[in-house]
Enzyme design. Structure first.
Site, short mmCIF file in Angstrom:
data_model
loop_
_atom_site.label_atom_id
_atom_site.label_comp_id
_atom_site.label_asym_id
_atom_site.label_seq_id
_atom_site.Cartn_x
_atom_site.Cartn_y
_atom_site.Cartn_z
N SER A 48 0.70 -1.16 -0.03
CA SER A 48 0.04 0.05 -0.22
C SER A 48 0.89 1.21 0.07
O SER A 48 2.13 1.39 0.46
CB SER A 48 -0.96 0.03 1.21
OG SER A 48 -1.52 1.06 1.30
N TYR A 66 6.30 -3.84 6.31
CA TYR A 66 6.95 -5.05 6.13
C TYR A 66 6.90 -5.59 4.94
O TYR A 66 7.99 -6.20 4.66
CB TYR A 66 6.22 -6.11 7.35
CG TYR A 66 7.15 -7.34 7.46
CD1 TYR A 66 7.99 -7.58 8.47
CD2 TYR A 66 6.66 -8.44 6.43
CE1 TYR A 66 8.53 -8.72 8.64
CE2 TYR A 66 7.38 -9.56 6.90
CZ TYR A 66 8.36 -9.76 7.72
OH TYR A 66 9.01 -10.92 7.96
#
Length: 258
Positions: free
Chosen positions: A129, A148
């Site tokens: 995102s 991550y």
């Protein structure tokens, strides 16, 4: 040619399945909701195999991993968000999100990379995102998950490049997309009649088409939309404190009263 897509029952996953099908790929469509997958199967022209699996369940993850040797493209798309300040948000919901957005993505990325590297062929796309580039007050765990995924993919890309592998790895970093994400997270990206909304809220089908086009070309960072590219650029020059304050105000406007 065949592609395996997690979270294929709706939103970007469904639309990326359609985009790949238009290019002649058979699809292994993974999600929990069989009825949605049956609908997808009826819509697409190429062969669609339904695989009902829950990525929060180790057995479900293993089910998916066992099929990776059959495919040319693997898309790690399953995910959701949990909104709220960290002190009061639901811990169980956050842990389920981490299982979906991080743990399952990590395992399946690793297994796909091992499988594809052994035969020196294949494309992996992890869906992150635009949140991966920013701090996320009121959405902290979700933003952390996407950071991550972004860094994991970036590092894997360099490892494969260093080894001169033909396996291609990409990470998709869209801004807000009109999908079921809002309903699940309990947020709103804005009403349909708000000025400028279409500049910020992307159409899922367009994002999916752009993502598939770029992943098949082997592009590492896929950021749909000029506005999102500009946001990432300015993120580099703005102080962290300023970003956090601005994002807190922005996020607080997304909350939907239940």
């Amino acid at each position: 040619m065949k592609a395996l897509i997690t979270g294929a029952s709706s939103g970007l996953g469904r639309d990326m399945a359609a985009a790949l099908s238009r290019r002649g790929y058979d699809i292994i469509a993974v999600a929990r909701r069989r009825d949605r997958l049956e609908g997808l199967k009826q819509e697409l022209k190429t062969d669609v195999e339904i695989l009902c699996a829950d990525v929060t369940d180790p057995a479900g993850v293993e089910q998916i991993a066992a099929r990776l040797d059959e495919v040319d493209v693997f898309i790690n798309n399953a995910g959701f968000g949990v909104f709220g300040d960290l002190c009061s948000s639901d811990l169980e919901a956050e842990l389920s999100m981490i299982d979906t957005n991080v743990k399952a993505v990590h395992i399946l990325t690793k297994r796909a990379a091992q499988t594809f590297k052994a035969r020196n062929h294949g494309h992996i796309l992890n869906v992150a995102s635009i949140a991966a580039f920013f701090p996320g007050p009121l959405f902290s765990a979700y933003y952390g998950c996407k950071a991550y995924v972004f860094r994991l993919t970036q590092a894997l890309h360099e490892e494969l490049r260093h080894e001169k592998s033909a396996v291609r790895v990409s990470v998709l970093c869209p801004g807000p997309v009109r999908t079921e994400f809002e309903q699940v997270a309990g947020v709103s990206f804005g009403r349909g009649d708000e000025p400028g909304r279409d500049l910020i809220i992307a159409d899922s089908r367009r994002v999916a088409e752009y993502a598939v086009k770029k992943l098949l070309k082997g592009k590492l960072f896929i950021i749909p939309g000029a506005l999102m590219k500009i946001a990432v650029f300015f993120r580099r020059i703005l102080p962290e404190k300023t970003l956090c304050k601005a994002l807190y105000l922005l996020q607080s406007k997304k909350f939907v009263q239940s």
